[in-house]
Design an enzyme around this catalytic site. Structure first.
Site, PDB file in Angstrom:
ATOM      1  N   HIS A 354       0.798  -1.210   0.000  1.00  0.00           N
ATOM      2  CA  HIS A 354       0.000   0.000   0.000  1.00  0.00           C
ATOM      3  C   HIS A 354       0.844   1.279   0.000  1.00  0.00           C
ATOM      4  O   HIS A 354       0.366   2.356  -0.355  1.00  0.00           O
ATOM      5  CB  HIS A 354      -0.872  -0.021   1.263  1.00  0.00           C
ATOM      6  CG  HIS A 354      -2.191   0.630   1.111  1.00  0.00           C
ATOM      7  ND1 HIS A 354      -2.458   1.529   0.123  1.00  0.00           N
ATOM      8  CD2 HIS A 354      -3.327   0.521   1.833  1.00  0.00           C
ATOM      9  CE1 HIS A 354      -3.704   1.946   0.252  1.00  0.00           C
ATOM     10  NE2 HIS A 354      -4.246   1.340   1.277  1.00  0.00           N
ATOM     11  N   LYS A 432     -26.547   1.755  -6.470  1.00  0.00           N
ATOM     12  CA  LYS A 432     -26.392   3.208  -6.572  1.00  0.00           C
ATOM     13  C   LYS A 432     -27.609   3.877  -7.204  1.00  0.00           C
ATOM     14  O   LYS A 432     -28.002   4.965  -6.802  1.00  0.00           O
ATOM     15  CB  LYS A 432     -25.135   3.446  -7.421  1.00  0.00           C
ATOM     16  CG  LYS A 432     -24.600   4.833  -7.394  1.00  0.00           C
ATOM     17  CD  LYS A 432     -23.129   4.865  -7.773  1.00  0.00           C
ATOM     18  CE  LYS A 432     -22.876   4.628  -9.238  1.00  0.00           C
ATOM     19  NZ  LYS A 432     -21.539   5.089  -9.667  1.00  0.00           N
ATOM     20  N   TYR A 465     -13.524   5.884  10.242  1.00  0.00           N
ATOM     21  CA  TYR A 465     -12.724   6.528   9.193  1.00  0.00           C
ATOM     22  C   TYR A 465     -13.253   6.101   7.835  1.00  0.00           C
ATOM     23  O   TYR A 465     -13.560   4.928   7.628  1.00  0.00           O
ATOM     24  CB  TYR A 465     -11.280   6.057   9.370  1.00  0.00           C
ATOM     25  CG  TYR A 465     -10.335   6.316   8.218  1.00  0.00           C
ATOM     26  CD1 TYR A 465      -9.458   7.394   8.253  1.00  0.00           C
ATOM     27  CD2 TYR A 465     -10.286   5.468   7.107  1.00  0.00           C
ATOM     28  CE1 TYR A 465      -8.561   7.623   7.214  1.00  0.00           C
ATOM     29  CE2 TYR A 465      -9.402   5.686   6.064  1.00  0.00           C
ATOM     30  CZ  TYR A 465      -8.535   6.765   6.129  1.00  0.00           C
ATOM     31  OH  TYR A 465      -7.660   6.995   5.103  1.00  0.00           O
TER      32      TYR A 465
HETATM   33  N1  COA Z   1     -28.674  13.007  -5.668  1.00  0.00           N
HETATM   34  C1  COA Z   1     -28.446  12.306  -6.781  1.00  0.00           C
HETATM   35  N2  COA Z   1     -27.213  11.813  -7.098  1.00  0.00           N
HETATM   36  C2  COA Z   1     -26.213  12.032  -6.235  1.00  0.00           C
HETATM   37  C3  COA Z   1     -26.412  12.770  -5.040  1.00  0.00           C
HETATM   38  C4  COA Z   1     -27.720  13.264  -4.766  1.00  0.00           C
HETATM   39  N3  COA Z   1     -27.979  13.954  -3.662  1.00  0.00           N
HETATM   40  N4  COA Z   1     -25.218  12.819  -4.391  1.00  0.00           N
HETATM   41  C5  COA Z   1     -24.316  12.156  -5.143  1.00  0.00           C
HETATM   42  N5  COA Z   1     -24.919  11.691  -6.260  1.00  0.00           N
HETATM   43  C6  COA Z   1     -24.317  10.945  -7.360  1.00  0.00           C
HETATM   44  C7  COA Z   1     -22.984  11.531  -7.790  1.00  0.00           C
HETATM   45  O1  COA Z   1     -23.181  12.554  -8.730  1.00  0.00           O
HETATM   46  C8  COA Z   1     -22.285  10.330  -8.356  1.00  0.00           C
HETATM   47  O2  COA Z   1     -22.796  10.095  -9.652  1.00  0.00           O
HETATM   48  P1  COA Z   1     -22.027   9.151 -10.730  1.00  0.00           P
HETATM   49  O3  COA Z   1     -22.221   7.742 -10.303  1.00  0.00           O
HETATM   50  O4  COA Z   1     -22.750   9.438 -11.980  1.00  0.00           O
HETATM   51  O5  COA Z   1     -20.609   9.552 -10.755  1.00  0.00           O
HETATM   52  C9  COA Z   1     -22.754   9.204  -7.481  1.00  0.00           C
HETATM   53  O6  COA Z   1     -23.989   9.635  -6.901  1.00  0.00           O
HETATM   54  C10 COA Z   1     -21.794   8.821  -6.378  1.00  0.00           C
HETATM   55  O7  COA Z   1     -21.635   9.901  -5.471  1.00  0.00           O
HETATM   56  P2  COA Z   1     -21.426   9.646  -3.918  1.00  0.00           P
HETATM   57  O8  COA Z   1     -21.981   8.339  -3.536  1.00  0.00           O
HETATM   58  O9  COA Z   1     -21.935  10.836  -3.196  1.00  0.00           O
HETATM   59  O10 COA Z   1     -19.880   9.476  -3.697  1.00  0.00           O
HETATM   60  P3  COA Z   1     -18.638  10.094  -4.436  1.00  0.00           P
HETATM   61  O11 COA Z   1     -18.535   9.484  -5.783  1.00  0.00           O
HETATM   62  O12 COA Z   1     -18.684  11.562  -4.301  1.00  0.00           O
HETATM   63  O13 COA Z   1     -17.440   9.476  -3.599  1.00  0.00           O
HETATM   64  C11 COA Z   1     -15.792   9.302  -1.942  1.00  0.00           C
HETATM   65  C12 COA Z   1     -17.154   9.875  -2.300  1.00  0.00           C
HETATM   66  C13 COA Z   1     -15.383   9.764  -0.579  1.00  0.00           C
HETATM   67  C14 COA Z   1     -15.860   7.783  -1.945  1.00  0.00           C
HETATM   68  C15 COA Z   1     -14.774   9.786  -3.015  1.00  0.00           C
HETATM   69  O14 COA Z   1     -14.728  11.189  -3.019  1.00  0.00           O
HETATM   70  C16 COA Z   1     -13.372   9.333  -2.793  1.00  0.00           C
HETATM   71  O15 COA Z   1     -12.545  10.092  -2.319  1.00  0.00           O
HETATM   72  N6  COA Z   1     -13.056   8.081  -3.166  1.00  0.00           N
HETATM   73  C17 COA Z   1     -11.714   7.569  -3.048  1.00  0.00           C
HETATM   74  C18 COA Z   1     -11.589   6.669  -1.905  1.00  0.00           C
HETATM   75  C19 COA Z   1     -10.210   6.091  -1.880  1.00  0.00           C
HETATM   76  O16 COA Z   1      -9.242   6.710  -2.249  1.00  0.00           O
HETATM   77  N7  COA Z   1     -10.114   4.825  -1.447  1.00  0.00           N
HETATM   78  C20 COA Z   1      -8.891   4.096  -1.478  1.00  0.00           C
HETATM   79  C21 COA Z   1      -8.124   4.280  -0.260  1.00  0.00           C
HETATM   80  S1  COA Z   1      -6.655   3.359  -0.343  1.00  0.00           S
END
Ligand code: COA
Length: 638
Positions: A354, A432, A465
């Protein structure tokens, strides 16, 4: 009590901090990406990670402590925080030093995070630090199928490597912003090297003589396999297949003195064994060949038979630790950044160190490899026209001292393997799409379901977290989102309370999700608390000033004592992301979403008697069903 984040949000509406765009959805995959670009050129244009204002972090920190510490502890911490941040105090001094550091480095936080989480962490890499990706089961059940599959996987990795080397890998975007692509250049031709006090990561991909070979391990014996022809073209699938077959034929017996098992030792023991090992020239050369190789390919022997419904769990264990010393745990080099693991019964995946890259980056490679395997399925493997040199076996001279370490490693590995509790749930009632149709953030909803499940199981909230990506900043890695907040605590406490009306529960869920989205926005815009406070405390150590009380306080300890560590690592090809719990008493939970389902991989340690991965998964399934039923009964008003 200070509640800066909640207050801001409630008064001003759903504001995203620092001009963040509303959707922060992540990582367009290689195929779906928008722009093809020279990412090292694009890299220099990325913003550097900001240092959050000291007062903001202090207020945010106190608000996050509310649901996880006692009233008395919070009162005392408030006094310490006030002292820390007062004008002309030690907090201001450290803040100035940190701002200076930020001006002079690409990313002030990444170095600290790597030091804190990885290099100076002495726990074994296996299970405790490395992460895994389990591929969907393939339809082979024998050695020939295994070798064919391995050849296709290697060929796909080499294709991907060409895109990295040529910088033609499409730049990824999050919320419309380009992301840092540096981690891709770190995942191949790299290795972690054990050190007495701290480890180091070595990268050979950009050296003047970059490696042209991989290492293959079969029956715990290591081989070097050149994967480029003399004209510089990568070996074809057919060529790779023939070479892998030659390796298998020349290693029919399991190695009685398997050096690979040494990489499962805790880092103190392994670093001592390593020093002893490299005193011998042959050993030193063999180690260097493994460390410099593009990646390690593990052709595994059989694993214990599993029923079909337990397949995912057994495959997860095979990828995470190999099953113990009598199975495949010695058929590994856990220090290697990327290990491709191919079992005999159709199970395969990656085990990844990692420290070089995040799970989401490895998952892009995994998706690419799976798409590539599924695209070309040659019926017949042809012999290569030009005969290739035979892959050479790597030799090790095993002294009595090293033999002792090997025996020690076998025993400790078996304890680790027996201790890991890993369960997989494919939740197929909805995914989703249903949540988006409800105008809900899927990630925030899932996080609240996890909170509810934990509360139902333990009748308490715990520090939790969630990983958030910092890759819109140069050299960015991950930040912490705090899923346990005063708002989430209010929601989970109300959910099973018969005195509460459904409309009230929906309202509390709504508020908890808004706070979660706000925290997500703070994290991905570089305004998280954990990284800032750790940075300040590490600077205090560097500048040799007495450690401020705020960092030795019980609340700070509780703040970092995550009992639930979660991460969304979505795969487009149905790969399962897995990780082991960072603490002996904690759970790790990785999840991947599609429009129609959510897959969870939960891990815990059996030695923690109150934890149980299967039970948590069951409670989580009920929580997800109950929360959806609540929304169906009492639709949201906005
Ligand atoms: N109404 C309708 N759609 C919505 C919504 C709402 N209120 N809020 C969010 N959505 C949609 C988004 O537009 C997105 O659409 P898409 O599938 O077309 O792209 C989808 O829902 C997913 O959004 P959401 O579930 O809110 O999460 P996110 O994609 O913003 O992800 C995190 C959030 C924290 C997971 C992301 O920002 C992140 O940082 N991921 C990386 C994690 C990581 O690095 N992990 C490895 C560690 S080693």
């Amino acid at each position: 009590m200070l509640r800066i984040c909640t207050r801001t949000m409630v008064n001003v509406g759903m504001l995203y901090p620092y001009g963040l765009v509303k959707s922060c959805h992540l990582v367009k995959s290689v195929s779906a990406s928008l722009v093809t670009g020279r990412y090292f050129t694009h890299q220099t244009g990325l913003p550097s990670l900001p240092v959050p204002p000291l007062q903001q972090t202090c207020e945010y920190y106190l608000s996050l402590l509310e649901p996880i510490v006692e009233m008395e502890e919070l009162k005392r911490t408030k006094e310490l925080v006030e002292e820390f941040q007062k004008a002309g105090g030690v907090g201001e001094r450290l803040q100035r030093s940190l701002e200076m550091k930020a001006r002079n480095t690409d990313n002030w936080s990444t170095g600290y995070a790597l030091h804190y989480d990885y290099d100076s962490n002495r726990v074994p890499l296996v299970v405790h630090s490395n992460v895994g990706a389990v591929f969907p089961q393939m339809d082979f059940k024998d050695k020939d199928g295994q070798t064919r599959c391995a050849a296709r996987m290697i060929a796909a990795v080499l294709d991907f490597k060409t895109m990295i080397d040529n910088e033609t890998l499409p730049v990824e975007y999050m919320g419309g912003k380009p992301m840092c692509m540096k981690q891709y250049s770190q995942m191949l031709s790299s290795c972690r090297i054990p050190g007495l006090e701290k480890d180091s990561l070595v990268f050979h991909g950009k050296s003047s003589n970059p490696p042209k070979h991989i290492t293959v391990v079969h029956n715990s014996q290591f081989f070097v396999l050149d994967v480029y022809n003399s004209d510089g073209t990568p070996l074809t699938v057919d060529q790779l297949y023939v070479q892998l077959e030659r390796i298998c034929n020349s290693s029919p017996e399991i190695n009685a003195e398997p050096v690979g098992i040494l990489t499962t030792l805790d880092r103190n023991s392994w670093s001592k064994a390593y020093i002893s090992l490299i005193k011998d020239k042959i050993n030193k050369d063999s180690l260097s060949t493994i460390e410099r190789s593009i990646c390690t390919v593990c052709l595994d022997g059989p694993i214990p038979q599993a029923s079909d419904e337990m397949y995912n769990t057994y495959a997860g264990l095979q990828i995470m630790h190999g099953g113990g010393s009598q199975w495949n745990s010695a058929n590994r080099w856990f220090d290697k950044t990327l290990q491709l693991i191919i079992g005999e019964e159709g199970a395969q995946g990656f085990n990844m160190s990692h420290s070089a890259a995040d799970g989401t980056v490895f998952m892009v490679l995994a998706d690419y490899v799976i798409a590539s395997i599924n695209r070309k399925k040659p019926e017949k493997i042809l012999s290569p026209v030009v005969p290739l040199p035979k892959p050479q076996k790597l030799h090790f001279n095993i002294t009595p001292d090293i033999k002792k370490y090997i025996e020690e490693a076998k025993q400790s590995m078996d304890i680790i393997a027996q201790n890991l509790d890993l369960r997989v749930m494919v939740f197929s009632h909805y995914g989703k799409k249903v949540l988006k149709d409800h105008k809900i953030s899927p990630d925030a909803f899932i996080q609240m379901a996890i909170q509810l499940a934990y509360y139902r199981m333990y009748q308490r909230c715990c520090p939790s977290y969630e990983a958030a990506s910092l890759r819109t900043f140069r050299d960015g890695r991950v930040a912490a989102i705090y899923s346990t907040t005063s708002a989430s605590a209010a929601f989970v406490k109300a959910f099973d309370d018969p005195k509460k009306k459904n409309t009230e529960k929906v309202d509390l869920l709504e508020k908890a999700m808004k706070v979660h989205r706000w925290n997500t926005g703070m994290a991905i815009s570089g305004q998280e608390v954990e990284g800032h406070l750790i940075g300040l405390s590490m600077l205090a150590a560097e500048e040799e000033i007495s450690m401020p009380d705020v960092f030795t306080d019980i609340s700070f300890h509780k703040f970092l004592d995550y009992r639930l560590s979660t991460s969304q690592v979505t795969s487009k090809s149905g790969c399962l992301p897995c990780a082991g719990p960072a603490l002996l008493e904690s759970y790790d939970m990785c999840y991947s979403l599609t429009n129609v389902d959510i897959t969870f991989v939960v891990t815990a340690y059996h030695t923690c008697k109150e934890n149980n991965a299967a039970q948590l998964i069951q409670v989580l399934e009920n929580a997800l069903l109950d929360m959806r039923a609540l929304l169906a009964q009492s639709p949201r008003t906005n």
